[in-house]
Design an enzyme around this catalytic site. Structure first.
Site, PDB file in Angstrom:
ATOM      1  N   GLU A 109     -17.254 -37.218 -20.929  1.00 43.45           N
ATOM      2  CA  GLU A 109     -18.444 -37.882 -21.476  1.00 43.45           C
ATOM      3  C   GLU A 109     -18.262 -37.971 -22.983  1.00 43.45           C
ATOM      4  O   GLU A 109     -18.107 -36.943 -23.657  1.00 43.45           O
ATOM      5  CB  GLU A 109     -19.722 -37.084 -21.173  1.00 43.45           C
ATOM      6  CG  GLU A 109     -20.955 -37.807 -21.726  1.00 43.45           C
ATOM      7  CD  GLU A 109     -22.249 -37.006 -21.631  1.00 43.45           C
ATOM      8  OE1 GLU A 109     -22.203 -35.774 -21.855  1.00 43.45           O
ATOM      9  OE2 GLU A 109     -23.290 -37.619 -21.355  1.00 43.45           O
ATOM     10  N   LYS A 125     -31.739  -1.922  -8.458  1.00 40.53           N
ATOM     11  CA  LYS A 125     -31.226  -1.125  -7.329  1.00 40.53           C
ATOM     12  C   LYS A 125     -32.368  -0.494  -6.515  1.00 40.53           C
ATOM     13  O   LYS A 125     -32.306  -0.444  -5.291  1.00 40.53           O
ATOM     14  CB  LYS A 125     -30.283  -0.039  -7.841  1.00 40.53           C
ATOM     15  CG  LYS A 125     -28.947  -0.588  -8.353  1.00 40.53           C
ATOM     16  CD  LYS A 125     -28.006   0.526  -8.735  1.00 40.53           C
ATOM     17  CE  LYS A 125     -26.707  -0.029  -9.289  1.00 40.53           C
ATOM     18  NZ  LYS A 125     -25.722   0.975  -9.623  1.00 40.53           N
ATOM     19  N   ASP A 177     -21.491   2.861  -4.526  1.00 40.24           N
ATOM     20  CA  ASP A 177     -21.184   3.778  -5.649  1.00 40.24           C
ATOM     21  C   ASP A 177     -20.934   5.185  -5.102  1.00 40.24           C
ATOM     22  O   ASP A 177     -20.095   5.928  -5.616  1.00 40.24           O
ATOM     23  CB  ASP A 177     -22.367   3.855  -6.633  1.00 40.24           C
ATOM     24  CG  ASP A 177     -22.473   2.610  -7.499  1.00 40.24           C
ATOM     25  OD1 ASP A 177     -21.461   1.915  -7.650  1.00 40.24           O
ATOM     26  OD2 ASP A 177     -23.577   2.338  -8.015  1.00 40.24           O
TER      27      ASP A 177
HETATM   28  P1  NAP Z   1     -29.048   5.693 -16.746  1.00 42.60           P
HETATM   29  O1  NAP Z   1     -29.703   5.689 -15.425  1.00 42.60           O
HETATM   30  O2  NAP Z   1     -29.742   5.050 -17.877  1.00 42.60           O
HETATM   31  O3  NAP Z   1     -28.748   7.217 -17.148  1.00 42.60           O
HETATM   32  C1  NAP Z   1     -28.205   7.523 -18.393  1.00 42.60           C
HETATM   33  C2  NAP Z   1     -27.883   9.012 -18.474  1.00 42.60           C
HETATM   34  O4  NAP Z   1     -27.183   9.219 -19.686  1.00 42.60           O
HETATM   35  C3  NAP Z   1     -29.108   9.909 -18.501  1.00 42.60           C
HETATM   36  O5  NAP Z   1     -28.794  11.118 -17.856  1.00 42.60           O
HETATM   37  C4  NAP Z   1     -29.300  10.145 -20.015  1.00 42.60           C
HETATM   38  O6  NAP Z   1     -29.908  11.363 -20.314  1.00 42.60           O
HETATM   39  C5  NAP Z   1     -27.860  10.190 -20.465  1.00 42.60           C
HETATM   40  N1  NAP Z   1     -27.682   9.853 -21.876  1.00 42.60           N
HETATM   41  C6  NAP Z   1     -27.751   8.626 -22.423  1.00 42.60           C
HETATM   42  N2  NAP Z   1     -27.477   8.694 -23.738  1.00 42.60           N
HETATM   43  C7  NAP Z   1     -27.233   9.996 -24.015  1.00 42.60           C
HETATM   44  C8  NAP Z   1     -26.898  10.701 -25.187  1.00 42.60           C
HETATM   45  N3  NAP Z   1     -26.759  10.081 -26.352  1.00 42.60           N
HETATM   46  N4  NAP Z   1     -26.708  12.029 -25.112  1.00 42.60           N
HETATM   47  C9  NAP Z   1     -26.858  12.692 -23.945  1.00 42.60           C
HETATM   48  N5  NAP Z   1     -27.172  12.072 -22.773  1.00 42.60           N
HETATM   49  C10 NAP Z   1     -27.368  10.740 -22.822  1.00 42.60           C
HETATM   50  O7  NAP Z   1     -27.607   5.003 -16.687  1.00 42.60           O
HETATM   51  P2  NAP Z   1     -26.634   4.813 -15.423  1.00 42.60           P
HETATM   52  O8  NAP Z   1     -26.948   3.534 -14.743  1.00 42.60           O
HETATM   53  O9  NAP Z   1     -26.626   6.045 -14.619  1.00 42.60           O
HETATM   54  O10 NAP Z   1     -25.224   4.579 -16.152  1.00 42.60           O
HETATM   55  C11 NAP Z   1     -24.624   5.624 -16.866  1.00 42.60           C
HETATM   56  C12 NAP Z   1     -23.183   5.251 -17.223  1.00 42.60           C
HETATM   57  O11 NAP Z   1     -22.415   5.087 -16.042  1.00 42.60           O
HETATM   58  C13 NAP Z   1     -23.048   3.933 -17.987  1.00 42.60           C
HETATM   59  O12 NAP Z   1     -22.083   4.106 -18.994  1.00 42.60           O
HETATM   60  C14 NAP Z   1     -22.525   2.967 -16.953  1.00 42.60           C
HETATM   61  O13 NAP Z   1     -21.728   1.939 -17.523  1.00 42.60           O
HETATM   62  C15 NAP Z   1     -21.687   3.872 -16.097  1.00 42.60           C
HETATM   63  N6  NAP Z   1     -21.531   3.362 -14.736  1.00 42.60           N
HETATM   64  C16 NAP Z   1     -20.265   3.176 -14.286  1.00 42.60           C
HETATM   65  C17 NAP Z   1     -20.073   2.727 -13.010  1.00 42.60           C
HETATM   66  C18 NAP Z   1     -18.667   2.504 -12.521  1.00 42.60           C
HETATM   67  O14 NAP Z   1     -18.511   1.876 -11.483  1.00 42.60           O
HETATM   68  N7  NAP Z   1     -17.684   3.056 -13.183  1.00 42.60           N
HETATM   69  C19 NAP Z   1     -21.161   2.447 -12.169  1.00 42.60           C
HETATM   70  C20 NAP Z   1     -22.455   2.674 -12.656  1.00 42.60           C
HETATM   71  C21 NAP Z   1     -22.616   3.124 -13.959  1.00 42.60           C
HETATM   72  P3  NAP Z   1     -31.523  11.514 -20.353  1.00 42.60           P
HETATM   73  O15 NAP Z   1     -31.951  11.807 -18.942  1.00 42.60           O
HETATM   74  O16 NAP Z   1     -31.728  12.648 -21.291  1.00 42.60           O
HETATM   75  O17 NAP Z   1     -32.061  10.211 -20.877  1.00 42.60           O
END
Ligand code: NAP
Length: 521
Positions: free
Chosen positions: A32, A292, A338
């Site tokens: 285009e 989820k 997962d």
């Molecule tokens: P989420 O439900 O938001 O949980 C986050 C967790 O991290 C909570 O326990 C939180 O603690 C803690 N947290 C965050 N920032 C922090 C900090 N600065 N210091 C200490 N603790 C901290 O997240 P999610 O979905 O479980 O995901 C968590 C991670 O897993 C992410 O990086 C994601 O990319 C990864 N992940 C990977 C896969 C894979 O297939 N490899 C799959 C799913 C997720 P509080 O309870 O104190 O807030």
């Protein structure tokens, strides 16, 4: 045949020629030429005469997204003069321009009659289509900005009920699938930009994405559709991993990002409309943040199947949609891949069966969504689980919920992680994730692991996190987040297709996307 059309804003002859050549090389089937900003008639005629691909000539009205400020009469006069040099070139004129013109344009070229609404779905959409059909034109084109993903269905309906070759597209991120799936619904064309800087409408994907990421050459009317439902989804790696797997196994499937706003009602509306839509052939979904829990709630409300594990965790990350003939409506099944991905990543490294985890003490760092899945999975296998989380109350609640199902689940302060005597450590927090890549769940201290310890990180961006580096330096064996990501995707692929997942291809795709820039999330 749905053509892949690349729009090019013409500014000068040499540049336009270069861009046309680049588009052809990239696989464009139509060009285009947007001539909103030029009035050099001989130059434009030269471009049209030299074109080796079908051309659309467009001088868009500024009322409908054009860049120039010319009167309708001037624009019509320009396209009449330029188009005369190539009678096969299509000419795009807006319905509004045609309606207000003092006399019909003098053209022997095929005409595309178009309408564009950047604000949202035109109120008079149905009437506009009737009016377009009443015009002597070769192609109808209707484009509007999608308010939600469900707007795409109306674009598909327009294509399904077309009375002549038709283009029906939705703009914006919500409308992206109307572009990717145009071929499935037999559109006259779909647009793709040369690169992301040269998109001529919001939500346009690049020609490279259309051809390779979204399997542009493989899509047909019978292609089964899969996708990731979430918000945001723009940077998800799932389309790359699943489409490469479809390609590798020659499975007639296409996986797309499905942006669904947060909130249960949005998720429900998406499911009610998209799953039932005839002709879309939606056969499977990955479910990510923030849906989820909504997915499980929806499946429960519908009395659909959801495995015990998903119910125990309270979250579904995979939906299988069985559309086999003989069912009055598609059958839905929810699962959580997962869960198995975490367990299998660990047991493969330890070279044990899942029930062998009953002999292990496992530290789970984090009590969010992934932490919950890890605790549920490990406890179900009989492991002793110690939860370390920044917010103690959250860890306590999680432990109370899963303690005794089947393993013991206890809580310890996050600051004491380096004093732990666990044999397996699983970081499920986002600590160390891009861009804060220097952070580690071990904090300022260093772990004292031996070779008998296994340390896993769910974070996959970067692949090698600070947490894993510190564990490796201490002597532990490590598992990166890519392993979990690939395993959960592989399980989805196998559930949807019944084929063994091409694990190597899946790993290569994720690594290729993460290694060079490390900027994906
Ligand atoms: P989420 O439900 O938001 O949980 C986050 C967790 O991290 C909570 O326990 C939180 O603690 C803690 N947290 C965050 N920032 C922090 C900090 N600065 N210091 C200490 N603790 C901290 O997240 P999610 O979905 O479980 O995901 C968590 C991670 O897993 C992410 O990086 C994601 O990319 C990864 N992940 C990977 C896969 C894979 O297939 N490899 C799959 C799913 C997720 P509080 O309870 O104190 O807030």
């Amino acid at each position: 045949m749905t053509r892949l059309c690349v729009p090019i804003f013409v500014t000068d002859f040499a540049r336009a020629k270069r861009e046309i050549a680049t588009a052809i090389e990239a696989g464009a089937e139509m060009i285009e030429l947007r001539i909103d900003e030029v009035i050099d008639v001989p130059m434009l005629q030269g471009l049209l005469q030299e074109a080796s691909l079908p051309i659309i000539l467009t001088c868009r009205s500024d009322r409908e997204g054009g860049r120039g400020h010319r009167s309708d009469a001037d624009r019509i006069a320009l396209v009449e003069e330029v188009a005369a040099s190539n009678p096969e070139a299509y000419v795009d004129l807006e319905l509004g321009t045609l309606e207000s013109a003092a006399s019909p344009p003098v053209l022997s070229n095929p005409l595309i009659v178009s309408t564009h609404d950047f604000q949202g779905r035109p109120e008079r959409l149905n009437n506009l289509l009737i009016e377009m059909n009443g015009r002597p034109a070769s192609v109808n084109k209707v484009v509007w900005t999608a308010r939600s993903i469900r707007d795409n269905l109306e674009a598909f309906e327009i294509l399904q009920s077309r009375q002549r070759p038709t283009i029906a597209l939705c703009m914006g991120e919500h409308g992206m699938i109307s572009r990717i799936l145009a071929k499935k619904f037999g559109a006259f064309l779909t647009f793709a930009s040369l690169d992301s800087d040269r998109a001529t409408a919001p939500g346009q994907v690049t020609i490279d994405q259309m051809k390779s990421l979204y399997r542009g050459d493989a899509v047909g009317a019978a292609t089964r559709i899969y996708g990731v439902v979430g918000s945001p989804v723009a940077h998800s790696m799932s389309p790359a991993i699943h489409n490469a797997s479809f390609e590798e196994t020659r499975f007639d499937g296409l996986y797309v990002p499905l942006l669904v706003n947060a909130g249960y009602e949005s998720f429900k509306a998406f499911m009610e409309s998209m799953v039932l839509f005839e002709g879309l052939d939606l056969c499977g979904l990955s479910v990510t943040i923030p849906h989820k829990e909504n997915a499980l709630r929806y499946l429960t409300e519908k009395s659909a199947e959801a495995d015990d594990l998903s119910r125990r965790i309270g979250a579904v990350n995979t939906i299988v949609i069985d559309r086999r003939l003989g069912h009055s409506a598609p059958r839905l099944r929810g699962l959580n891949t997962d869960y198995g991905a975490i367990l299998d990543s660990i047991t493969t490294t330890l070279k044990i069966e899942r029930n062998g985890l009953a002999e292990y003490r496992v530290a789970v760092i984090g009590a969010g969504g992934t932490g919950r899945t890890a605790v549920a999975a490990l406890a179900a296998c009989g492991a002793t689980v110690v939860i370390y989380n920044r917010t103690r109350e959250r860890a306590d609640a999680l432990a109370a919920e899963f303690n005794g199902h089947t393993g013991h689940v206890v809580v310890a302060p996050l600051e004491k992680l380096c004093d732990s005597c666990c044999q397996v450590y699983v970081n499920t927090t986002s600590i160390g994730m891009h861009p804060k890549i220097d952070a580690s769940a071990f904090g300022d201290r260093r772990p004292r692991h031996g070779a008998d310890v296994v340390v896993m990180d769910a974070v996959y961006n970067p692949i090698q996190t600070q947490f894993l580096r510190e564990a490796e330096t201490a002597g532990a064996r490590t598992i990166n987040g890519l392993e979990m990501f690939v395993r959960q995707a592989a399980a989805q692929f196998e559930l949807w297709t019944g084929l063994p997942a091409p694990l190597k291809v899946m790993r290569d795709v994720v690594e290729a996307r993460l290694r060079p820039s490390g900027e994906h999330t």
